[in-house]
Design a protein around this motif. Sequence first.
Motif, PDB file in Angstrom:
ATOM      1  N   LEU A   1      38.331  26.172  34.035  1.00 41.82           N
ATOM      2  CA  LEU A   1      37.069  26.732  34.513  1.00 41.82           C
ATOM      3  C   LEU A   1      36.920  28.159  34.022  1.00 41.82           C
ATOM      4  N   LYS A   2      35.675  28.591  33.880  1.00 33.80           N
ATOM      5  CA  LYS A   2      35.389  29.945  33.409  1.00 33.80           C
ATOM      6  C   LYS A   2      36.100  30.980  34.275  1.00 33.80           C
TER       7      LYS A   2
ATOM      8  N   ASN B   1      30.737  26.612  31.764  1.00 34.27           N
ATOM      9  CA  ASN B   1      31.461  26.875  33.002  1.00 34.27           C
ATOM     10  C   ASN B   1      32.792  26.123  33.041  1.00 34.27           C
ATOM     11  N   LYS B   2      32.892  25.021  32.286  1.00 35.47           N
ATOM     12  CA  LYS B   2      34.073  24.156  32.377  1.00 35.47           C
ATOM     13  C   LYS B   2      34.368  23.545  31.011  1.00 35.47           C
TER      14      LYS B   2
ATOM     15  N   THR C   1      41.715  20.585  32.470  1.00 35.06           N
ATOM     16  CA  THR C   1      40.486  21.301  32.771  1.00 35.06           C
ATOM     17  C   THR C   1      40.747  22.799  32.821  1.00 35.06           C
TER      18      THR C   1
ATOM     19  N   THR D   1      44.528  17.683  35.396  1.00 37.21           N
ATOM     20  CA  THR D   1      43.791  17.214  36.570  1.00 37.21           C
ATOM     21  C   THR D   1      43.971  15.727  36.820  1.00 37.21           C
TER      22      THR D   1
ATOM     23  N   CYS E   1      37.514  28.906  23.713  1.00 41.37           N
ATOM     24  CA  CYS E   1      37.250  29.107  25.145  1.00 41.37           C
ATOM     25  C   CYS E   1      36.457  30.393  25.357  1.00 41.37           C
TER      26      CYS E   1
ATOM     27  N   LYS F   1      29.469  22.017  30.683  1.00 36.02           N
ATOM     28  CA  LYS F   1      30.836  21.612  30.349  1.00 36.02           C
ATOM     29  C   LYS F   1      30.872  20.904  28.998  1.00 36.02           C
TER      30      LYS F   1
END
Length: 186
Positions: free
Chosen positions: A176-177, A129-130, A174, A154, A119, A94
């Motif tokens: 995520l992938k 992953n994040k 946040t 979040t 991204c 991350k």
Amino acid sequence: MKAFTYRIDERLALAFPQLEAAEELFALIESDRPHIESFIDVMAETKTLADEKNFIKMKLHGYADGTDYLFFILSEQTICGCIDIHNVDKKIGKGEIGYWLHSSFTKRGIISKSVQAVCSLAFDTFGFNKLLICVDIENDPSNRVAQRCGFTLTSTEPQDALLYGKLRDMNHYTLLKEQFKKGFDE
């Protein structure tokens, strides 16, 4: 600017940082300091060309270590801002995205497109992953960028950052992938 670039569209690209661009980048900052520093107080530490060169060197070392990824944002081959991934945790995969743009280039979708490109690089090339974006609750344009780019709010953290000696509340976003990939699949 002659550098390795990652093309975003016909006008925009991300450029790998080069020390030779320090003078151009420093001049850009100097020409728009009040705008750039309104939510980024660390810019106040960049007072000289030598400071800018040291910043770029630090980011290049971070890139080599896999802990920091800085890119210059180019519009028509001219530097108009910067975007990076910092606070990288390689174990978890991350990092936090940060950016700034010269005020003469705002309201054109440049930052949103740059965030989406970073991204893509982070998830597809760097193995993240994040990704996080932390934004001052009063920075409406940056809050809109995070939302437009598919990030989820979040939390809102009270007194989470220090800006010119004053504690500020921050929105934490946040992505995520799997969310990013899903957005492209739909």
